[in-house]
Design a protein around this motif. Structure first.
Motif, short mmCIF file in Angstrom:
data_model
loop_
_atom_site.label_atom_id
_atom_site.label_comp_id
_atom_site.label_asym_id
_atom_site.label_seq_id
_atom_site.Cartn_x
_atom_site.Cartn_y
_atom_site.Cartn_z
N VAL A 17 140.59 100.14 -11.35
CA VAL A 17 140.68 98.79 -10.78
C VAL A 17 139.36 98.09 -11.08
O VAL A 17 138.33 98.44 -10.51
CB VAL A 17 140.93 98.83 -9.26
CG1 VAL A 17 141.00 97.41 -8.69
CG2 VAL A 17 142.20 99.60 -8.93
N ASN B 241 140.64 99.61 -3.72
CA ASN B 241 140.90 100.83 -4.51
C ASN B 241 140.85 102.05 -3.60
O ASN B 241 139.88 102.80 -3.61
CB ASN B 241 139.92 100.99 -5.67
CG ASN B 241 140.39 102.01 -6.70
OD1 ASN B 241 141.39 102.70 -6.49
ND2 ASN B 241 139.67 102.12 -7.80
N HIS C 237 141.60 105.11 -3.76
CA HIS C 237 141.93 105.99 -4.88
C HIS C 237 141.94 107.46 -4.45
O HIS C 237 141.64 107.79 -3.31
CB HIS C 237 140.95 105.78 -6.02
CG HIS C 237 139.56 106.26 -5.72
ND1 HIS C 237 138.74 105.64 -4.80
CD2 HIS C 237 138.84 107.29 -6.21
CE1 HIS C 237 137.59 106.27 -4.73
NE2 HIS C 237 137.61 107.29 -5.57
N HIS D 140 145.98 103.91 -4.81
CA HIS D 140 145.81 104.37 -6.19
C HIS D 140 145.96 105.89 -6.25
O HIS D 140 145.17 106.62 -5.66
CB HIS D 140 144.42 103.94 -6.69
CG HIS D 140 144.17 104.23 -8.12
ND1 HIS D 140 142.92 104.05 -8.71
CD2 HIS D 140 144.97 104.68 -9.11
CE1 HIS D 140 142.99 104.40 -9.98
NE2 HIS D 140 144.22 104.78 -10.25
#
Length: 359
Positions: A246, A300, A302, A325
């Protein structure tokens, strides 16, 4: 907001499932990857048509609203770049769908899809049939550009040439595209993408969420840190880890300073000196770490795909969420098809347009 209430309910259900089902905590999603039924091209690419979308009344009157303004050079467009390939196509389609469903002005979003020259199997017509009203363009990326620059990595997926297309966005996209959001294919957006687009990068070339608690030294080999010239790269900087899945990129500044060549230089050094173990990430860290515009972590969340080997289930990081993510080896579509999903995979399933639904 309604979506926040829905998200909270879904997350509560996910936590409930974790408590009641120890198997969801202990299995290794790598097993799901090996046993996925999505093994043939004939059944892999059947997608339902997306729900209709249009700009809300709150959109700026100058936003895209007619054929005369459909050019990709229109200054009011939000530009998003995503790669398309067979292995991650289902994820890419879900990512696009999530962006459109959560955007206040979806007709003002322009998608730049990047495919490999060697894998151009009518992906453009597939996108058109799934998103009939979508503004997009498909670009071919020549794998030969990076073929001799790629070194072995912890995961074979990180060695694919298309994984390095993000390095060349300034060359691939039209010069009139001076800013772009790059997104990986294994994520969904649960907020208005224009909020990410509007971040002020100041004098920086890229904007990313930073994670300064991570052990930055682990991203490079002992031979890197023992070489004073290499280690001196970060002198005067406060480098922090960031995830390249991202990113908001200022392509005008990128082109002006030729950052593509800077990244390629480190890839060339890697071939001879083996200074890192992960694919396309370390060159970005070498060039930009400590010199990025900070973006909130909410953009994000993640690591939901687990680590690079076992892909275990993981929870969200504390704090608000705008983007989820599934970086790591575990992908939600594979785990869902194996009937062994992680709890948060059910959030991803809401945007999955593959030819069946989950209940």
């Amino acid at each position: 907001m309604l979506w926040i209430m829905k998200f909270s309910m879904f997350f509560s259900f996910a936590m409930f499932m974790i408590i009641l089902s120890p198997s969801l905590q202990s299995f290794h999603p790598a097993e799901a990857i090996r046993s996925s039924p999505l093994l043939t091209k004939t059944n892999r690419f059947t997608f339902r048509k997306s729900s209709p979308f249009r700009n809300s009344d709150q959109c700026n009157s100058t936003s895209i609203s007619g054929e005369q303004n459909s050019t990709l050079c229109d200054p009011f467009l939000v530009h998003i770049a995503i790669t398309l390939d067979f292995e991650y196509l289902r994820g890419s389609i879900a990512a696009v769908n999530s962006i459109l469903q959560r955007s206040l002005c979806p007709n003002s979003v322009f998608f730049h899809f990047i495919i490999s020259n060697a894998k151009n199997q009518n992906l453009e017509s597939l996108v058109e049939s799934t998103f009939p009203e979508l503004k997009f363009k498909v670009y071919s990326f020549n794998p030969e550009i990076v073929k001799n620059l790629i070194s072995t990595s912890l995961r074979q997926a990180l060695e694919q040439p298309l994984n390095y297309a993000r390095n060349y966005l300034a060359e691939i996209l039209e010069d009139c595209v001076q800013r772009v959001i790059y997104l990986d294919s294994d994520l969904i957006v649960v907020d208005d993408i224009s909020k990410l687009w509007s971040y002020n990068l100041d004098s920086r070339v890229i904007g990313v969420p930073e994670y300064c608690h991570a052990n930055f030294s682990n991203y490079f080999t002992t031979s890197f840190w023992s070489n004073s010239t290499f280690a001196g790269t970060f002198k005067g900087r406060r480098p922090c880890y960031f995830n390249t899945g991202v990113m908001v990129l200022d392509l005008f500044k990128w082109r002006k300073e030729n950052y593509t060549k800077r990244i390629e230089k480190w890839m060339e050094i890697q071939k001879s000196d083996r200074i890192y173990e992960l694919g396309s990430l370390p060159p970005f860290l070498l060039v930009f770490a400590g010199q990025v515009a900070p973006i909130e972590h909410r953009w994000n969340q993640h690591g939901l795909g687990g680590d690079n080997v076992r892909g275990n289930c993981r929870d969200l990081h504390p704090g608000p969420v705008s983007l989820l993510h599934w970086s790591g080896s575990g992908k939600p579509w594979l785990r869902l098809d194996s009937n062994r999903p992680c709890p948060l995979d059910l959030l991803w399933a809401q945007y999955d347009l593959y030819g069946h639904s989950y209940s």
